[in-house]
Structure formats: structure tokens, C-alpha cells
Enzyme design. Sequence first.
Site, PDB file in Angstrom:
ATOM      1  N   ASP A  14       0.840  -1.184   0.000  1.00 35.62           N
ATOM      2  CA  ASP A  14       0.000   0.000   0.000  1.00 35.62           C
ATOM      3  C   ASP A  14       0.882   1.242   0.000  1.00 35.62           C
ATOM      4  O   ASP A  14       1.652   1.464   0.921  1.00 35.62           O
ATOM      5  CB  ASP A  14      -0.881  -0.032   1.263  1.00 35.62           C
ATOM      6  CG  ASP A  14      -2.005   0.986   1.222  1.00 35.62           C
ATOM      7  OD1 ASP A  14      -1.914   1.935   0.417  1.00 35.62           O
ATOM      8  OD2 ASP A  14      -2.962   0.823   1.999  1.00 35.62           O
ATOM      9  N   HIS A  16      -0.130   4.480  -0.176  1.00 38.88           N
ATOM     10  CA  HIS A  16      -0.789   5.739   0.190  1.00 38.88           C
ATOM     11  C   HIS A  16      -0.106   6.411   1.374  1.00 38.88           C
ATOM     12  O   HIS A  16      -0.261   5.991   2.516  1.00 38.88           O
ATOM     13  CB  HIS A  16      -2.254   5.469   0.549  1.00 38.88           C
ATOM     14  CG  HIS A  16      -3.046   4.998  -0.608  1.00 38.88           C
ATOM     15  ND1 HIS A  16      -3.233   3.649  -0.868  1.00 38.88           N
ATOM     16  CD2 HIS A  16      -3.682   5.671  -1.590  1.00 38.88           C
ATOM     17  CE1 HIS A  16      -3.977   3.523  -1.949  1.00 38.88           C
ATOM     18  NE2 HIS A  16      -4.263   4.737  -2.416  1.00 38.88           N
TER      19      HIS A  16
END
Lengths: 146, 461
Positions: A14, A16
Amino acid sequence: MKQPAVVLGVLGVDAHVVGNKIMAHALESEGFRVVNIGTFSSQEDFIRAAIETAADAILVGSLCGHGELECRGFRENCVEAGLDKIHLVAGGNLVVGKQTWEEVERRFLEMKFNRVYPPGVSPKKVIEDLKRDLNCSSESGAQSPE
Amino acid sequence: MSLALLIDFGSTFTKILAVDLSSEEILAYAQSGTTVETDIMIGLRRAIDLLPDSVKKGPFSCKLSSSSAAGGLGMVTIGLIPQLSAEAARRAALGAGAKVLKVFSFRLAMKELQELQELAPDILLLSGGTDGGNTEVILENARQLARSSIRCPIVVAGNKAATDEVNSILLQAGKTTLLTENVMPEVNVLNVEPARKIIRKVFIERIIEAKGLKKAEDFVEGILMPTPTAVLRAAQLLSQGTASDPGLGDLVIVDIGGATTDIHSIGMGNPIQAGVIRKGLPEPLVKRTVEGDLGLRYNARSILKFCGQDQIMKNACLSHSELSHKLEGLSQNVDFLPQSLEDLDLDFALASCAVKAAMERHAGNIETLWGPQGQFYLQYGKDLTGFEYLIGTGGLFIHHPQAAAILQKTLFSQEEPFSLRPRNPALYTDAQYCLFAVGLLADRFPDQALRIAKKYLKKWN
């Protein structure tokens, strides 16, 4: 009481990073010692950092929708590593698809996370809860929110 | 003429190099067996006797030395989490030129304490906890060490909040302590220089005497550092240059010996391809790794064990029947120098396997991950693919006719694209065995030392 310490990071595959940086900034400005392990962190990365830094809480961010899958066994792994009492918090876009928040929250609480937050939660709310949960007094490093 | 005598008290041989600092020339090289068991000076005098008459009388304007005699600098390191403070402590010790005998993590068990006592290190490095982090484990380990029979100096480089208490626990038990900054003050922040400096200080002030090398200090101006540190210092000088002479930039040095293979890399090794994310403990700019299981003599058999017979034979031109038996012979006869073509071929095959494995372990690697947003590349360790210089040192690279071909075995290969080994560097060998001397001269005569290194390294491509 010593300055409360939290390990913060983004779990799993991930990338982000924006919410992670905002959360780190918010926690620091409220007097927390923030150990930010950043994106692409595994459960083991969180746990190792928490032991080495004697952290009071682990704040797991997950934005890619695989949160539920990636968080499985987190509490058990903490207990196994000797972090029996660590305060576990999760937030972000934890799941995908049409699911009610109550249902998602229930499943995370069943996995023995102490707190779990829906998308769009304000950092202020998370920090208020965290101070209450960790019993941060006004003399400690973490100041009370305005 | 301004003569300098540079001496390396090696584990097997005492090697000396006479250098004229004004003309920046290497005048002579000689070696003789190291005599640390009796009197370290006997071997040194024998070596000096082998120098040409015009050189051996001197006078020498400086006499500097390094040492890896009497087992080198043996260290044990202790940390908390294996991938964090324990790894940081290990890197600090390696960068200080130590032979890391063992790395312990978490609370020391009784059995581990026993093992630690048996290992009898020269220096112990105690770390654990980030600053303001965990104090319990380093305190508990200090109490365990206080109860042990360990007599060596203990360098304390852990959580600063625990340092005073750790110190008082150890001092009360009559231990010798040296306090320094935390090797890992925050998670994923490496701070190895202060610990390295203090280890070097302990080496000069205490270890030299404890190893019976003090006699040599009356002759030389001082045993400045362990041999690997001298090579590492030379690598740093070559890479970074001086105020007046630019260095070569990012480089790697491969040092293969009878017992170990060392790799030294100078350079950040940051990702050079777009979209690659760096993970894990940061790498020191000046990095040394030591492979204690990869050496051409003492560890010839462990090369076979690690790489397998097929790999060794793949690098050999001749057929070596009874390979295992031959390697047993080499490990028994550690002074053996190749006599025949067959011996050279076997050394080539062994060295090829050893240097490749050592470079694989030193270099970083890429891990690919698939997520909902697509594919990601994570880089652990240094990316050496863009490093422009690769230098081989050690007896093998002086004498073996295929020195360059051995170095080439360490390079990047399309078959293992995720191992970030150097891709297309200029290949050099330390044909005059001058790197240790360059490292010894680096602090006092940096410009001359750098020019001597550049002049005497042999270029192969």
C-alpha cells in the site's frame, strides 16, 4: 508519566502516504513521540518497532481496501512477541464493496483491535480517543486538545 | 627522499611496504611469517631483512602499522530486535574492522551467556532500544553480563535513557565500560560512527597490549587500526578523494583471503530506477561485510558446502576428481600456494564461487510486490549497479593470472536481475598490495596516499 509513544505506518502492499504524513504531524503536534515506519510495512515491521521503542500504541493505516485481510492475526502476533498490552488502532479505507461501517467495526473489534475508524475520520477525534485510552494526563507530553 | 615503512601484522604473514613519499613510489615489498606466539618483532625483523639494502637502513620518517594478528579484533554484539538495534550494532562492529564472532538479540539466555563467555571476545558492544525506547532488555542484559566472567571492555551504545544505569550495574561488578551514543537512536536511523570511533580507541589503547603486540609499538609509531579498517579507510580515500584531488566516486573492494571474504562499498546505493522504494535499516555510506564461511583455505570446504559441487565445477576448466578430498587438503594446508595449472584452476573455481556469494550478500536486492494498485518494487540494501569501480585485493588478485575473470564473477547478471550487484564497473586489482598502506597513510598524508593508490592499482578493462 513519560511521553506516550506510538508506532504509525501503512500496512501491506500500500503506497498511500499522504494520510500517514498528516497523521504523523497531528500526533507530533499533540506531544506524542511518533515512530513512523511509513508505507509498505508488514505486521512484523510494526511489532519490531514497537518493541524497540517501547511504544504504547500501534496505529495501523490501510488505504488499499485489503485492510481486513492484512490485519488478520495482528493481535495474536503482538501477544506472541510479548506486546500483550499494546493498544491497537486501525483506520483508513479498510474494506472495499458495499458494507455497513457497523459490520466492519465489529469484525475489527473481534480481531481485538481496541479502536477502528471509518474513512474520513478527523485526526483530532483519533487523538482525543488515544489520549483517553492511554490515560494521558495534562502533565504528560501529550497536551489536551483545544 | 622521505621514506615511510608500512607494516601489516597479518594473521599468517607480516607484510611490509617501503614507500618514498616525496616521489610517491613504492620502493619494496617483503613478507615473513607473523611471530605473535613468541615475539612479534622477530617476524618483522625478518621481513625488514628481506628489503633491499638501500631501503632497509632507512631512515624512515614514519612507521605505521595495522594488525590482524592473534585472531584480529574479535567482537560480540548484543541488541534487542535482530533486524533493528542488533543489526545496527553488528554493522558498527564490522565497520570498525572487527571479526563479529556472534550477534545476540533479546534477553540473553543462560545458555547464550555461557556461549558468550566461551567466545571470549576482545570487545563487547552492548546496544538495545531506541533513545527513549525500551530500557528493560538492555538493563537485564547488563545484569547478566555483570554476573558473567567476561573481562573484556564493554562498549555501551544503546538507549541513552538506560546508559547511566547500565554503566553503574557493570561498574559495580568490576567491568570496564565505555559509553557512547546509541547505534540506532530512532527506528531505521543508523548512527554507527561514534561506536566505531570508540572501538578503534579501545583497540589502540588496550587490545594491542592484550595481544602481545606492545613490543612492536616501541619500533613503529603505533598500531593504528585492525587491518580491515586500513583497507576500508583506503577505500574511503579512493572514493571521496581529498581537498585537492577528487576521488573516484562510488566503488566496491573485494578482499578474498584464506579464511574470509570481505566486501567494502563506499557510496549511498540509493535506488536509481524510478518507482523503487527503499525499505529496511539504512545502509552506512562506508559499508563492510565479512563472510566468515567463504575463504580459499580454512574455509575451502565450506565454499563446497554452501555453493555445491556443481557450481564449483561449472567454474573449473579441468576435471577435479575427488574434489572434496582436495578441498580437505587445502583446509589443512592453509599456507598452500598453487604450483600447477590444476591448482590455479581449482583456486579460480573456488574464488569465483566465494566472491559471487559474498557480493550477493553485500549488495542490495529488489523485492516485487503486487497490490490492488499494481506492482511495486522495494529495495533492501544498497543498489551497486551504477558503481563505477571494482577493485580486488588479497594474494589471489596479485598472483592469479585470471584475476579480472574472478572479479567479473561478482557482476550483475540477467539471470538474477533482482540482485543489485555492480553492472559494468572498471576492474582493478591491488597488484602491489598497497591498499592497507594507503589506508595507514590516509590521515597523515592524504594526497600522497591517494596518488599512490591511483598509480599502483592495475587496470584490467
